[in-house]
Enzyme design. Structure first.
Site, PDB file in Angstrom:
ATOM      1  CD  GLN A 189      -2.706  -1.631   0.516  1.00 45.06           C
ATOM      2  OE1 GLN A 189      -3.764  -0.995   0.624  1.00 45.06           O
ATOM      3  NE2 GLN A 189      -2.583  -2.634  -0.436  1.00 45.06           N
ATOM      4  CB  ALA A 230     -11.224   0.025   3.855  1.00 50.52           C
ATOM      5  CG  HIS A 231      -7.267  -0.024   0.545  1.00 48.88           C
ATOM      6  ND1 HIS A 231      -6.459  -1.303   0.197  1.00 48.88           N
ATOM      7  CD2 HIS A 231      -8.612  -0.519   0.078  1.00 48.88           C
ATOM      8  CE1 HIS A 231      -7.315  -2.184  -0.460  1.00 48.88           C
ATOM      9  NE2 HIS A 231      -8.526  -1.574  -0.621  1.00 48.88           N
ATOM     10  CG  ASN A 232      -7.378   3.754  -2.479  1.00 47.44           C
ATOM     11  OD1 ASN A 232      -6.543   2.834  -2.252  1.00 47.44           O
ATOM     12  ND2 ASN A 232      -6.731   4.988  -3.179  1.00 47.44           N
TER      13      ASN A 232
END
Length: 318
Positions: A189, A230-232
């Site tokens: 990431q 969570a991511h993004n």
């Protein structure tokens, strides 16, 4: 970190035809620049191929013909897996090196706080015991970090923010590619987290860094305790999230969204401005703004109430 395309191709056991350009990162088809690598593994994004500005793309032979002439195709039948292997090349190098931060006036920093390199603090920043700020973290003026807050490398915190104890910002998102044998390969990431001004984040929350680009919590948002972002994800301005809300990757919440306790979203969807999700609501598709939703899957609350009433009548009439 910069690599030639021939170096990357050798690492991935792939061939290519074209100039041996330099690659300095990875991004999506829509966002990649001419010095970045991208990937294609989902037919619903085929419309982006002719318009991509990526220097090179991991792609299957069938769709490679859709790329512009300026983009080099790296042909593979496993583009997502090759992306995972490539992501490691651009991962941040972890280090125990500690440097004094560059800071403005009137900061109050507990002696137990640990800094990485290149940390920048604004004026009147308060950081209490046990916090860790990784490499190239920035914290805006008048922000307070309560005990044992962790800000991973590259995290950017705005002005007038409050972050409560035990919260972790910038940890890795949950991303893996899978081999044909069922093994799970980490996708590093390599993005970051950006928290804008006037945000308050409760205790023991986690905000994952982006795969590439940024996970963003926008101005004026308030998060309760025990929340997972969570991511993004992109959290709109002045959003309110109660305890135990969970947002899956690439969720986009509009302005002034309210999410009740234990409500959650699936990934890659949008919730419109001024929406309300009732407690325990499960959002499985994008929702129009200005309405209140409840249930799983989440529907407009008036519909959900009718469904519950009908269910109770069925039970009573058995």
């Amino acid at each position: 970190m910069t690599y030639t395309l021939s170096q990357i191709s050798k690492t991935l056991n792939l061939d290519f035809n074209g100039n041996d350009i330099e690659i300095d990162g990875i991004h999506t088809l829509a966002e990649a620049s001419s010095s970045q690598l991208s990937f294609f593994n989902d037919a619903k994004y085929a419309f982006q191929l002719p318009k991509t500005k990526a220097g090179a793309v991991l792609i299957d032979s069938e769709h490679a013909k859709l790329l512009p002439v300026s983009t080099i195709a790296l042909i593979t039948d496993e583009p997502y897996l090759k992306l995972a292997y490539a992501s490691k090349l651009f991962a941040h190098t972890l280090s125990t090196v500690s440097e004094a931060p560059k800071m403005g006036s009137d900061c109050d920093i507990d002696e137990s706080v640990r800094f990485g390199s290149g940390v920048v603090l604004g004026e009147n920043v308060t950081i209490l015991a046990g916090c860790y700020l990784g490499d190239h973290v920035s914290v805006g003026s008048n922000t307070i970090l309560h005990p044992n807050v962790t800000l991973y490398h590259g995290t950017k915190i705005g002005r007038n923010c409050i972050i409560h104890s035990g919260t972790v910002i910038g940890c890795d998102g949950y991303g893996f590619a899978h081999t044909k044998q069922g093994e799970h390969v980490k996708i590093y990431q390599n993005g970051n987290v950006v928290v804008e001004d006037d945000v308050e984040i409760g205790a023991n929350c986690t905000v994952d860094r982006a795969v590439f680009g940024s996970t963003v919590i926008r101005r004026g948002t308030k998060l309760d305790n025990l929340i997972q972002i969570a991511h993004n994800c992109d959290i709109g301005e002045h959003t309110l999230c109660a305890a135990q809300v969970g947002l899956a990757g690439s969720t986009k919440l509009g302005r002034n969204v309210v999410m009740g306790g234990q409500s959650a979203t699936a990934g890659h969807l949008e919730v419109g401005d001024f929406s309300t999700i009732a407690g325990k609501g499960g959002v499985t598709k994008s929702l129009e703004g200005g309405k209140t939703y409840a249930g799983f899957p989440a529907v407009e609350i008036k519909v959900w109430r009718k469904m519950q009433a009908a269910l109770m009548r069925l039970v009573k009439n058995r």
